[in-house]
Design a protein around this motif. Structure first.
Motif, short mmCIF file in Angstrom:
data_model
loop_
_atom_site.label_atom_id
_atom_site.label_comp_id
_atom_site.label_asym_id
_atom_site.label_seq_id
_atom_site.Cartn_x
_atom_site.Cartn_y
_atom_site.Cartn_z
N ALA A 24 0.85 -1.15 -0.16
CA ALA A 24 -0.03 -0.14 0.01
C ALA A 24 0.89 1.37 0.11
O ALA A 24 0.65 2.22 -0.62
CB ALA A 24 -1.02 -0.01 1.21
N HIS A 25 2.08 1.10 0.69
CA HIS A 25 2.89 2.28 0.84
C HIS A 25 3.71 2.74 -0.65
O HIS A 25 3.53 3.69 -0.94
CB HIS A 25 3.92 2.29 1.73
N GLU A 26 3.86 1.43 -1.17
CA GLU A 26 4.58 1.80 -2.67
C GLU A 26 3.37 2.15 -3.58
O GLU A 26 3.81 3.22 -4.42
CB GLU A 26 5.48 0.25 -2.87
N ALA A 27 2.36 1.68 -3.46
CA ALA A 27 1.36 2.12 -4.32
C ALA A 27 0.78 3.59 -4.09
O ALA A 27 0.59 4.10 -5.15
CB ALA A 27 0.06 1.40 -4.16
N SER A 28 0.87 4.19 -2.93
CA SER A 28 0.43 5.58 -2.56
C SER A 28 1.51 6.49 -3.29
O SER A 28 1.32 7.18 -3.91
CB SER A 28 0.38 5.57 -1.07
N LEU A 29 2.71 5.94 -3.02
CA LEU A 29 3.89 6.87 -3.59
C LEU A 29 3.89 6.77 -5.12
O LEU A 29 4.09 7.79 -5.83
CB LEU A 29 5.55 6.37 -3.10
N GLU A 30 3.70 5.59 -5.79
CA GLU A 30 3.49 5.46 -7.21
C GLU A 30 2.45 6.39 -7.68
O GLU A 30 2.55 7.09 -8.58
CB GLU A 30 3.36 4.19 -7.59
N GLU A 31 1.33 6.36 -6.81
CA GLU A 31 0.19 7.34 -7.40
C GLU A 31 0.42 8.88 -7.26
O GLU A 31 0.17 9.72 -8.03
CB GLU A 31 -1.14 7.03 -6.48
N LEU A 32 1.23 9.19 -6.05
CA LEU A 32 1.63 10.37 -6.12
C LEU A 32 2.46 10.72 -7.21
O LEU A 32 2.66 12.05 -7.55
CB LEU A 32 2.50 10.68 -4.65
N GLY A 33 3.54 9.86 -7.65
CA GLY A 33 4.23 10.15 -8.64
C GLY A 33 3.66 10.48 -9.87
O GLY A 33 3.87 11.39 -10.85
#
Length: 452
Positions: A24-33
């Protein structure tokens, strides 16, 4: 000589709290990107840290703060509590008019340029934002600020522009601060107020003005929706970039904007299902939801959400190829539950099936046996969805007989618009029509025909 401005560079910052998984953390950062790229910025690095919470004064621990400052060219420490001079980017964000940066004589090569922005995957308090700007020397935006800025750039209709400006001002107001050059008292009207207090009062006045204008525009929208109340209406809802606009285009043949960007659609679009049916089926494409969507934006997009609330059927469109699709679906359901739209009949549409392998499709069917699996780019899938929509409305329809007096033949167009005419005959009173349609639409027609 190429005078094109260099692409702004950004570093992403994320805090992983104990309740957030690695995926979930990686997905959130990817979405922010992806959000940052939608703004036109280039992501050149990421700083992430596991912490118990996000309430620390500078968000990050001292070691990670120093790591971030090394990337941006900052000191890594909060050097002063004195007001910091606002950068050009901050001025541009806070002001409605853009502020141009002075041209440099010799632009730095890309490899040597330090990042212009630090983008944080959380909502920051005004003091956290100031502390990070002092320690990094870069412009700092939180997740909310990025979303508000994207909405500001993408709004097209008058209603959307008013909605976004109001939400933007509500976001900016508590983050305004005195400049280093002008913290004195005002002369003339408003005398005795500091420049900051005066600026904040202007913002409050502007918000009041926008609210009045928005209420007038929304009254017109309410009237338009009221006129469509007895029509067959399907609203496409779901997470941003789930493929709603592509599905809208496939179902209606309309040239709605389709882009692989977050929030490509902000304005509600209503089109007729094609090939056209009798009565017509209206399809509406709505603004997408996203994790941590700012409350003021949700509140201001009342009319977009009203399309969902007043629809006959909701299609929850989900990107089935996204590993976090279930969390995204819950974000959409929660937002619609808050306005009472959970009472509207709905179907789950698992889209982008062309990106899912056979094993993935089998798993989706096992978990969601009642879902509609499709690709918006597959004509056969879209045709099957159209049949499902027509069958849904057929179940709710009833048959009745309407008598159209000879003196009211001008209403024949309204009859054909609101119901399916099964047979047509004539007697001494007028035209006798056997029709099939929604009970509400037929009752409205009966009232029109009976009126003197």
């Amino acid at each position: 000589m190429d005078t094109k401005s260099p692409i702004p560079r950004a570093v992403l910052v994320g805090i992983q709290t104990p309740d957030v998984s690695d995926v979930a953390h990686e997905a959130s950062l990817e979405e922010l990107g992806r959000l940052v790229k939608t703004l036109g910025y280039e992501v050149v690095g990421t700083v992430s840290q596991k912490r118990e919470g996000i309430g620390a004064a500078s968000l990050l621990g001292s070691g990670k703060l120093a790591e971030l400052a090394a990337l941006t060219g900052g000191t890594g420490v909060v050097t002063s509590m004195a007001p910091t001079a606002k950068s050009k980017a901050r001025q541009r964000f806070e002001a409605e008019a853009a502020v141009e940066k002075p041209e440099a004589d010799e632009p730095e090569p890309d490899a040597a340029r330090k990042p212009d922005f630090v983008i944080v995957d959380h909502e920051l308090s005004p003091s956290q934002l100031r502390n990070l700007e002092r320690s990094t020397g870069a412009e700092v935006l939180d997740r909310t600020g990025v979303i508000v800025e994207i909405f500001h750039r993408h709004a097209n209709t008058r209603e959307a522009k008013l909605q976004v400006e109001m939400a933007r001002l509500k976001y900016v107001a508590p983050r305004m601060r005195e400049s280093t050059t002008g913290g004195g008292r005002q002369q003339g009207p408003g005398a005795g107020e500091s420049s900051l207090a005066l600026d904040r009062r202007k913002v409050r006045d502007r918000i009041s003005e926008l609210k009045e204008q928005l209420e007038a525009v929304q009254r017109d929208g309410d009237n338009r929706r009221s006129a469509r109340r007895d029509q067959l209406r399907v609203a496409l809802v779901g997470y941003t970039n789930a493929g709603k606009s592509s599905l809208m285009r496939a179902l209606t043949g309309s040239q709605v904007l389709v882009e692989d960007k977050l929030f490509a659609t902000l304005d509600t679009t209503v089109r007729i299902l094609q090939p056209e049916t009798r009565p017509r089926v209206l399809i509406s494409d709505t603004v997408g939801f996203i994790k941590q969507l700012p409350h003021d934006l949700v509140a201001s997009f009342r009319s977009t959400l009203a399309e969902a609330l007043e629809a006959s059927l909701l299609l929850f469109v989900v990107d089935a190829s996204d590993p976090t699709y279930e969390a995204q679906l819950e974000v959409s359901r929660t937002a619609l539950r808050e306005i009472g739209a959970d009472a509207v009949p709905s179907r789950l549409v698992l889209n982008k099936l062309d990106r899912v392998d056979a094993a993935g499709r089998a798993a989706l069917l096992e978990k969601h046996p009642d879902a509609i699996l499709l690709s918006a780019h597959a004509p056969a899938d879209v045709s099957a969805l159209r049949d499902i929509l027509i069958a849904f409305f057929e179940e709710a329809m009833v048959e009745d007989t309407l008598v159209l007096p000879y003196a009211k033949q001008g209403l024949i167009g309204e009859v054909y618009e609101s119901a399916r005419v099964l047979s047509e005959d004539y007697d001494e009173t007028g035209r006798v029509l056997k029709v099939r349609g929604l009970p509400g639409a037929i009752a409205r027609l009966q009232r029109s025909l009976a009126a003197g």
